[in-house]
Design a protein around this motif. Structure first.
Motif, PDB file in Angstrom:
ATOM      1  N   LYS A   1      35.208  44.607  33.366  1.00  0.00           N
ATOM      2  CA  LYS A   1      36.373  44.206  32.550  1.00  0.00           C
ATOM      3  C   LYS A   1      36.819  43.018  33.416  1.00  0.00           C
ATOM      4  N   GLU A   2      36.596  42.701  34.393  1.00  0.00           N
ATOM      5  CA  GLU A   2      37.146  41.713  35.404  1.00  0.00           C
ATOM      6  C   GLU A   2      36.054  40.790  36.037  1.00  0.00           C
ATOM      7  N   SER A   3      35.991  39.700  36.130  1.00  0.00           N
ATOM      8  CA  SER A   3      34.974  38.915  36.698  1.00  0.00           C
ATOM      9  C   SER A   3      35.111  39.278  38.454  1.00  0.00           C
TER      10      SER A   3
ATOM     11  N   GLU B   1      34.805  37.019  40.503  1.00  0.00           N
ATOM     12  CA  GLU B   1      35.591  36.038  41.126  1.00  0.00           C
ATOM     13  C   GLU B   1      37.008  36.493  41.197  1.00  0.00           C
ATOM     14  N   ASP B   2      37.589  36.927  40.230  1.00  0.00           N
ATOM     15  CA  ASP B   2      38.731  37.548  40.199  1.00  0.00           C
ATOM     16  C   ASP B   2      39.137  38.883  40.836  1.00  0.00           C
ATOM     17  N   THR B   3      38.330  39.723  40.806  1.00  0.00           N
ATOM     18  CA  THR B   3      38.281  40.944  41.620  1.00  0.00           C
ATOM     19  C   THR B   3      38.733  40.488  43.132  1.00  0.00           C
ATOM     20  N   GLY B   4      37.829  39.463  43.512  1.00  0.00           N
ATOM     21  CA  GLY B   4      38.093  38.929  45.010  1.00  0.00           C
ATOM     22  C   GLY B   4      39.281  38.402  45.086  1.00  0.00           C
ATOM     23  N   ARG B   5      39.799  38.028  44.258  1.00  0.00           N
ATOM     24  CA  ARG B   5      41.221  36.925  44.425  1.00  0.00           C
ATOM     25  C   ARG B   5      42.215  38.219  44.454  1.00  0.00           C
ATOM     26  N   VAL B   6      42.173  39.406  43.513  1.00  0.00           N
ATOM     27  CA  VAL B   6      43.230  40.410  43.517  1.00  0.00           C
ATOM     28  C   VAL B   6      43.103  41.123  44.892  1.00  0.00           C
ATOM     29  N   LEU B   7      41.811  41.511  45.070  1.00  0.00           N
ATOM     30  CA  LEU B   7      41.979  42.138  46.376  1.00  0.00           C
ATOM     31  C   LEU B   7      42.508  41.467  47.719  1.00  0.00           C
TER      32      LEU B   7
ATOM     33  N   GLY C   1      29.759  36.433  44.798  1.00  0.00           N
ATOM     34  CA  GLY C   1      30.593  36.175  43.660  1.00  0.00           C
ATOM     35  C   GLY C   1      32.108  36.783  44.091  1.00  0.00           C
ATOM     36  N   LEU C   2      32.142  37.824  44.772  1.00  0.00           N
ATOM     37  CA  LEU C   2      33.302  38.312  45.407  1.00  0.00           C
ATOM     38  C   LEU C   2      34.044  37.492  46.419  1.00  0.00           C
TER      39      LEU C   2
ATOM     40  N   ASP D   1      35.349  53.291  39.912  1.00  0.00           N
ATOM     41  CA  ASP D   1      36.852  53.295  40.199  1.00  0.00           C
ATOM     42  C   ASP D   1      37.371  52.026  39.796  1.00  0.00           C
ATOM     43  N   ILE D   2      36.628  50.874  40.051  1.00  0.00           N
ATOM     44  CA  ILE D   2      37.071  49.589  39.919  1.00  0.00           C
ATOM     45  C   ILE D   2      36.395  48.698  38.778  1.00  0.00           C
TER      46      ILE D   2
END
Ligand code: CP
Length: 324
Positions: A87-89, A91-97, A116-117, A81-82
């Motif tokens: 498609k996204e690092s 680190e960026d997923t951790g920032r966005v969430l 990494g998250l 689902d994510i």
């Protein structure tokens, strides 16, 4: 510590013994509050993103229920689902969430994924199991041990024997038990014993907290132990080793009624579940009066409630005069 000064919960080793005791104390308060139907709404309006790369019954249900009971919400997110490192690092997923939720919990294949998250997250990230560790399980395990302490004994008086493969539960228990000054025995075949890196961490704990570590392939070492722990003989990603693992561990390292009798009549049996009964332990042991496996499972909920509260609040060290 992450950038906001809040803390992740990736491994119990990042926490002092006193801090782990505080979390256990919070678990007791919240478990009692649940039984009194009076859970304080300490996660009201908050959300926990729950990422699962692997299946789960206890971890998923306990986190989602904990969030709800505390007045908040849990979002189940599968890698389907994510964008988890595709498609996204990470680190960026951790920032966005972090911009949308208050806690991130991740059950992952590799420790690097949860790390990494956490790297750029500005909310607490909880390790809901990885290839190395299972720290939320171990909070439930420590709490269950406290609930079932033999008369007159304290945690540091216990001897815990983990019989079987050097799993993520084995490592986490090894680190936590030695941090609490207990004797921890890993009883396993030579080729599946814990790596030296784990042994070094545990020995360092023993030096600081007075515990003892025993690594042996002799199942007679269960004699006199307070708690016997079993876990799976193979895990996700180890399916191609299944035959060699099963033939190495079975029958010698299976927790049977005979092995429990060798431990002693008061020895308790623990397993994080799910268990492969008739593989690492027998159904008779699981159903015996010495088995505390379902208390252990229920305590996952108390652990998750305590962690959601502990990680999203600032606690003062000692009560001030005004509140004493
Ligand atoms: N013990 C444990 O982590 O159980 P689940 O895999 O069901 O979450």
């Amino acid at each position: 510590l992450n950038k906001e000064g809040l803390r992740h919960f990736l491994k119990t080793q990042d926490y002092t013994k006193k801090e782990l005791e505080d979390i256990l104390h919070l678990m007791k308060l919240l478990k009692d509050a649940r039984h009194d139907n009076a859970i304080p709404q300490l996660f009201k309006g908050k959300s926990v993103a729950m990422i699962f790369e692997q299946p789960s019954t206890r971890t998923r249900v306990s986190f989602e229920t904990a969030a709800t009971l505390l007045g908040g919400h849990g979002l189940f997110l599968s890698p389907k689902d994510i964008h988890l490192g595709a498609k996204e690092s990470l680190e960026d997923t951790g920032r966005v969430l972090s911009r949308m939720v208050d806690v991130i919990m991740a059950r992952v294949d590799k420790h690097e994924t949860v790390a990494g998250l956490a790297a750029n997250a500005s909310v607490p990230v909880i390790n809901g199991l990885c290839d190395w560790l299972h720290p939320t399980q171990i909070m439930a395990d420590l709490f269950t041990m406290v609930e079932h302490l033999p008369e007159g004994k304290k945690l540091e008086d216990l001897t815990v024997a983990f019989v079987g493969d050097a799993t993520n539960v084995c490592s986490s228990l090894m680190f936590a038990c030695t941090k609490f000054g207990m004797t921890f025995k890993h009883i396993c075949p030579e080729q599946f014993k814990a790596p030296q890196e784990w042994v070094d961490i545990a020995l360092n704990n023993c030096e600081t907290y007075g515990g003892k570590l025993v690594i042996t392939n002799n199942t007679d070492e269960v004699a006199g132990c307070d708690i016997i722990v079993a876990d799976s003989f193979y895990w996700f990603g180890q399916e191609d080793e299944k035959e060699v693992r099963l033939s190495t561990f079975i029958p010698e390292f299976v927790v049977t009624e005979e092995l429990m009798a060798k431990a002693g009549k008061d020895a308790m049996f623990m397993h994080c579940l799910p268990a492969n009964d008739q593989r690492e332990c027998t159904r008779e042991v699981m159903e015996s009066s010495n088995s505390i496996i379902f208390d252990e499972a229920e305590n996952r909920l108390s652990a998750q409630m305590a962690l959601l509260v502990y990680l999203t609040h600032k606690f003062i060290e000692e009560p001030t005069e005004a509140v004493r």
